[in-house]
Design a protein around this motif. Structure first.
Motif, PDB file in Angstrom:
ATOM      1  N   LEU A 116       0.823  -1.213   0.000  1.00  9.71           N
ATOM      2  CA  LEU A 116       0.000   0.000   0.000  1.00  9.71           C
ATOM      3  C   LEU A 116       0.856   1.262   0.000  1.00  9.71           C
ATOM      4  O   LEU A 116       0.333   2.371  -0.111  1.00  9.71           O
ATOM      5  CB  LEU A 116      -0.953  -0.011   1.201  1.00  9.71           C
ATOM      6  N   THR A 117       2.157   1.098   0.104  1.00  7.68           N
ATOM      7  CA  THR A 117       3.103   2.192  -0.139  1.00  7.68           C
ATOM      8  C   THR A 117       3.563   2.175  -1.585  1.00  7.68           C
ATOM      9  O   THR A 117       3.584   3.203  -2.261  1.00  7.68           O
ATOM     10  CB  THR A 117       4.324   2.081   0.791  1.00  7.68           C
ATOM     11  N   PHE A 118       3.921   0.997  -2.077  1.00  8.12           N
ATOM     12  CA  PHE A 118       4.557   0.910  -3.392  1.00  8.12           C
ATOM     13  C   PHE A 118       3.632   1.317  -4.532  1.00  8.12           C
ATOM     14  O   PHE A 118       4.054   2.003  -5.463  1.00  8.12           O
ATOM     15  CB  PHE A 118       5.068  -0.510  -3.625  1.00  8.12           C
ATOM     16  N   LEU A 119       2.370   0.899  -4.489  1.00  6.08           N
ATOM     17  CA  LEU A 119       1.467   1.210  -5.595  1.00  6.08           C
ATOM     18  C   LEU A 119       1.267   2.711  -5.778  1.00  6.08           C
ATOM     19  O   LEU A 119       1.461   3.224  -6.880  1.00  6.08           O
ATOM     20  CB  LEU A 119       0.122   0.507  -5.411  1.00  6.08           C
ATOM     21  N   PRO A 120       0.883   3.473  -4.751  1.00  7.46           N
ATOM     22  CA  PRO A 120       0.589   4.887  -4.999  1.00  7.46           C
ATOM     23  C   PRO A 120       1.798   5.747  -5.342  1.00  7.46           C
ATOM     24  O   PRO A 120       1.642   6.813  -5.947  1.00  7.46           O
ATOM     25  CB  PRO A 120      -0.067   5.350  -3.691  1.00  7.46           C
ATOM     26  N   ILE A 121       3.031   5.305  -4.990  1.00  5.99           N
ATOM     27  CA  ILE A 121       4.194   6.115  -5.360  1.00  5.99           C
ATOM     28  C   ILE A 121       4.717   5.758  -6.742  1.00  5.99           C
ATOM     29  O   ILE A 121       5.487   6.522  -7.337  1.00  5.99           O
ATOM     30  CB  ILE A 121       5.330   5.999  -4.324  1.00  5.99           C
ATOM     31  N   SER A 122       4.294   4.610  -7.282  1.00  7.89           N
ATOM     32  CA  SER A 122       4.884   4.136  -8.532  1.00  7.89           C
ATOM     33  C   SER A 122       4.634   5.042  -9.739  1.00  7.89           C
ATOM     34  O   SER A 122       5.483   5.077 -10.644  1.00  7.89           O
ATOM     35  CB  SER A 122       4.419   2.709  -8.835  1.00  7.89           C
ATOM     36  N   PRO A 123       3.521   5.789  -9.841  1.00  7.28           N
ATOM     37  CA  PRO A 123       3.394   6.681 -10.995  1.00  7.28           C
ATOM     38  C   PRO A 123       4.275   7.928 -10.907  1.00  7.28           C
ATOM     39  O   PRO A 123       4.473   8.624 -11.904  1.00  7.28           O
ATOM     40  CB  PRO A 123       1.910   7.088 -10.958  1.00  7.28           C
ATOM     41  N   VAL A 124       4.817   8.200  -9.707  1.00  3.45           N
ATOM     42  CA  VAL A 124       5.447   9.495  -9.432  1.00  3.45           C
ATOM     43  C   VAL A 124       6.969   9.428  -9.484  1.00  3.45           C
ATOM     44  O   VAL A 124       7.629  10.344  -9.970  1.00  3.45           O
ATOM     45  CB  VAL A 124       4.985  10.016  -8.057  1.00  3.45           C
ATOM     46  N   LEU A 125       7.539   8.341  -8.993  1.00  4.24           N
ATOM     47  CA  LEU A 125       8.985   8.241  -8.862  1.00  4.24           C
ATOM     48  C   LEU A 125       9.607   7.476 -10.031  1.00  4.24           C
ATOM     49  O   LEU A 125       8.913   6.843 -10.815  1.00  4.24           O
ATOM     50  CB  LEU A 125       9.337   7.551  -7.543  1.00  4.24           C
ATOM     51  N   SER A 126      10.912   7.535 -10.122  1.00  2.82           N
ATOM     52  CA  SER A 126      11.667   6.844 -11.171  1.00  2.82           C
ATOM     53  C   SER A 126      12.793   6.042 -10.547  1.00  2.82           C
ATOM     54  O   SER A 126      13.216   6.298  -9.421  1.00  2.82           O
ATOM     55  CB  SER A 126      12.257   7.843 -12.177  1.00  2.82           C
ATOM     56  N   ARG A 127      13.297   5.062 -11.309  1.00  2.50           N
ATOM     57  CA  ARG A 127      14.460   4.270 -10.911  1.00  2.50           C
ATOM     58  C   ARG A 127      15.570   4.482 -11.931  1.00  2.50           C
ATOM     59  O   ARG A 127      15.351   5.072 -12.986  1.00  2.50           O
ATOM     60  CB  ARG A 127      14.078   2.790 -10.885  1.00  2.50           C
ATOM     61  N   LEU A 128      16.745   3.983 -11.638  1.00  2.68           N
ATOM     62  CA  LEU A 128      17.813   4.055 -12.624  1.00  2.68           C
ATOM     63  C   LEU A 128      17.483   3.176 -13.820  1.00  2.68           C
ATOM     64  O   LEU A 128      17.614   3.598 -14.971  1.00  2.68           O
ATOM     65  CB  LEU A 128      19.135   3.626 -11.989  1.00  2.68           C
ATOM     66  N   TYR A 129      17.057   1.954 -13.547  1.00  2.25           N
ATOM     67  CA  TYR A 129      16.561   1.035 -14.565  1.00  2.25           C
ATOM     68  C   TYR A 129      15.185   0.559 -14.137  1.00  2.25           C
ATOM     69  O   TYR A 129      14.768   0.774 -12.996  1.00  2.25           O
ATOM     70  CB  TYR A 129      17.510  -0.165 -14.743  1.00  2.25           C
ATOM     71  N   ARG A 130      14.460  -0.069 -15.049  1.00  2.00           N
ATOM     72  CA  ARG A 130      13.137  -0.611 -14.728  1.00  2.00           C
ATOM     73  C   ARG A 130      12.943  -1.895 -15.532  1.00  2.00           C
ATOM     74  O   ARG A 130      13.700  -2.176 -16.467  1.00  2.00           O
ATOM     75  CB  ARG A 130      12.046   0.408 -15.058  1.00  2.00           C
ATOM     76  N   PHE A 131      11.918  -2.640 -15.160  1.00  2.00           N
ATOM     77  CA  PHE A 131      11.619  -3.875 -15.886  1.00  2.00           C
ATOM     78  C   PHE A 131      10.779  -3.570 -17.119  1.00  2.00           C
ATOM     79  O   PHE A 131       9.824  -2.789 -17.052  1.00  2.00           O
ATOM     80  CB  PHE A 131      10.931  -4.877 -14.964  1.00  2.00           C
ATOM     81  N   ARG A 132      11.153  -4.178 -18.216  1.00  2.00           N
ATOM     82  CA  ARG A 132      10.500  -3.912 -19.492  1.00  2.00           C
ATOM     83  C   ARG A 132       9.126  -4.580 -19.519  1.00  2.00           C
ATOM     84  O   ARG A 132       8.988  -5.764 -19.222  1.00  2.00           O
ATOM     85  CB  ARG A 132      11.354  -4.439 -20.635  1.00  2.00           C
ATOM     86  N   VAL A 133       8.107  -3.814 -19.862  1.00  2.00           N
ATOM     87  CA  VAL A 133       6.765  -4.369 -19.966  1.00  2.00           C
ATOM     88  C   VAL A 133       6.530  -4.906 -21.366  1.00  2.00           C
ATOM     89  O   VAL A 133       7.186  -4.503 -22.328  1.00  2.00           O
ATOM     90  CB  VAL A 133       5.697  -3.311 -19.601  1.00  2.00           C
TER      91      VAL A 133
END
Length: 598
Positions: free
Chosen positions: A110-127
């Protein structure tokens, strides 16, 4: 759920596991996997599509199902061919309030979902559109332009010069630079971070920033999966250095460089977002904004989707047929869940009765996994251990275990009772703990009650099923039961959370230096096996090293695993176009930025 299926399920529960579970099962009928939205979206990482072992549509519980299992995952729709369309608001949900927005102070979905549209990572998993392809968990740049390493110790990251934070005080739209990355990973190692043990290879004093767009990590030891670690949507979101310096509180205010900006958060109501016009991936996102409604009631989620007020739904197994009938134009996506229920013991207390392997094995033998799979998983499942089967070749399967170990994962109530009595179980007063509300409630609670009633057949002095508060007691800011803070007369019922690499499972749960070692286990032999695997550069050799560590865990029965790994069902409204999957907890960045609304 059809009347016939409901009757069969009720009969089985009533006949074998007690009327109390039946009554609760009836009260929760149709609530299956509700809440898995915060955990799903492609499951864990994988190098190959899953080829697991265990029952699927009636297969033998320890047999390899291979293509039979692989054929169960997929999606009903076809990838759109039209040009993307701009505009509109996406409607999502989660099933409870966020305990905090600070991912360095929480392990809550319940922390990870709402912040996910806002923050960035160095790399991410390809959808990807294809489910099996998405499960391969390939990575791609996010804030980084490139990464290279000559030896798995020194990692050189080049940043995108065009990446900027949101135009919100005190950051005010400035460029993302190397000092932000250094500050973020330094903060990740603070004692307050419940996940800090996962960053043990990082020494903040050895993070170099030779210029604004270059970060050099010189690790404490070779760590081949480092690129996966900095891609995860659980631990590696990059904060502005102003947050680290205390100029604003990231627990309450979210400022990032992602595709959306958070406009508002109202507890018990929801979260709203608007499009970031200055995102570093020009032209995206296509939608103008998004809303996450907080809907704790699973029945309400079903009703809101059918009414067209939600664009996405994680559908309980028993409601799939009904929901398809009511929403014939919605797309259905099936994938392996990240892993269903496991039992956790307190092994940090030398006086814990569960130090006796006979007692641990007795509990495993008392569980009828085939009945569990038929009742809870609609007979479509595979047996999973301490990592999601979507990890493919990295995940332990029943076929990997020698017969003398596999036997402890087969239902044998007579031997269970003998071992239990020999280990002194008849004098024990034990509580089986379960958190509510959690992102997988009420399905998990119903499953827990079924397992509880199986275990209750053992001759305990007293055995009870106790629900505790998820935020206050289970998570507790990294100090709750989930972090090993529970007495030895308690066992925990919960599942393995979705993670992006095998090391994030085995190290996190079982290494003595991990801050999220729920068992409080300290096994020098296992520590050495995991440490060795982490430093192996050759992938094939690394796969085998992790499998050996995983087999050792199964042999020692440090927790009760080998449980049915079910399917998750997602439904997407027909107006949602190009809904891709595969980035786990990063869905707000990768998935939302790629879709558009018809």
């Amino acid at each position: 759920m059809t009347d016939e299926r409901a009757r069969r399920r009720g009969d089985l529960w009533d006949r074998r596991y007690g009327r109390r579970a039946v009554l609760r099962g009836a009260a929760l009928a149709g609530m299956g996997l509700a809440g898995a939205v915060a955990l799903a979206c492609g499951g864990g990482g994988a190098s190959q599509p899953a080829a697991p072992a265990g029952p699927a549509a009636g297969a033998a519980p320890t047999g390899q199902v291979g293509q039979a299992a692989a054929s169960l995952i997929g999606r009903s729709g076809s990838r759109p061919t039209e040009q993307p369309r701009r505009g509109g608001t996406l409607n999502w949900y989660m099933n409870g309030n966020s305990p905090t927005f600070d991912h360095h102070r929480s392990n809550s979905q319940l922390t990870f979902l709402p912040i996910s549209p806002v923050l960035s990572r160095l790399y991410r998993f390809r959808v990807a559109w294809d489910v099996a392809e998405a499960n391969n968990r390939a990575v791609e740049p996010d804030l980084a332009a490139s990464i290279e390493s000559p030896d798995a110790v020194t990692w050189i990251v080049k940043l995108r010069p065009e990446a900027r934070f949101h135009d919100i005080a005190p950051v005010n739209g400035r460029a993302v630079d190397a000092e932000d990355v250094k500050a973020t990973f330094t903060r990740a190692l603070a004692p307050e971070n419940p996940n800090r043990g996962l960053f043990a290879m990082v020494d903040p004093a050895r993070i170099e920033t030779p210029d604004r767009h270059t970060v050099i990590f010189r690790l404490n030891f070779p760590y081949a999966p480092f690129i996966k670690l900095i891609s995860t949507g659980y631990y590696s979101w990059v904060l502005p250095r102003e947050a680290v310096a205390g100029e604003y509180d990231p627990a309450r205010k979210v400022i990032g460089s992602g595709p959306f900006m958070m406009e508002s958060y109202t507890p018990d109501v929801g979260v709203t977002y608007k499009r970031n016009p200055n995102w570093h991936e020009q032209g995206r996102p296509y939608i103008d904004g998004a809303k996450i409604a907080i809907i704790p009631d699973p029945a309400q989620r079903l009703a809101q989707f059918t009414a067209g007020n939600l664009d996405f739904l994680s559908v309980p197994i028993e409601d799939v047929e009904t929901m398809q009938r009511q929403n014939p134009r919605a797309e259905v996506i099936k994938n392996w869940d990240q892993g269903d229920g496991q039992i956790f013991f307190q092994l940090g207390d030398p006086n814990s009765p569960f130090q006796d392997i006979r007692l641990r094995r007795a509990l495993s033998l008392a569980i009828d996994r085939e009945a569990y799979g038929r009742v809870m998983c609609n007979n479509q499942y595979i047996l999973g251990f301490w990592a999601s089967q979507t990890l493919g070749k990295w995940a332990l399967r029943m076929e990997h275990l020698p017969p003398e170990v596999a036997r402890w994962y087969k239902y044998n109530p007579q031997e269970a009772r003998q071992l239990f009595e020999a280990a002194g179980g008849t004098s024990l007063e034990v509580r089986m703990m379960y958190p509510i509300p959690n992102p997988r409630e009420p399905w998990f609670g119903t499953a827990g009650e079924m397992v509880f009633n199986m275990l209750k057949a053992l001759p305990w002095k007293q055995f009870s099923f106790v629900r505790v508060d998820y935020t206050r007691d289970w998570i507790a800011g990294g100090k709750g039961k989930w972090y090993g803070n529970f007495p030895s007369n308690e066992i925990l019922w919960y599942g393995i959370q979705n993670r992006d690499d095998i090391d994030l499972y085995l190290y996190s749960f079982f290494h003595s230096k991990s801050a999220s070692n729920t068992f409080r286990l300290n096994d020098p032999k296992l520590d050495a096996m995991i440490d060795r695997a982490r430093g192996i550069l050759n992938e094939d050799e690394r796969v085998q090293a992790y499998l050996e560590a995983h087999k050792y865990i199964a042999e020692q029965m440090y927790g009760v695993a080998g449980m049915p790994n079910a399917l998750i069902y997602q439904m997407v409204q027909p107006r949602v176009r190009n809904y891709l999957i595969g980035d786990g907890a990063g869905l707000g960045t990768s998935v939302w930025s790629s879709l558009w609304l018809a």
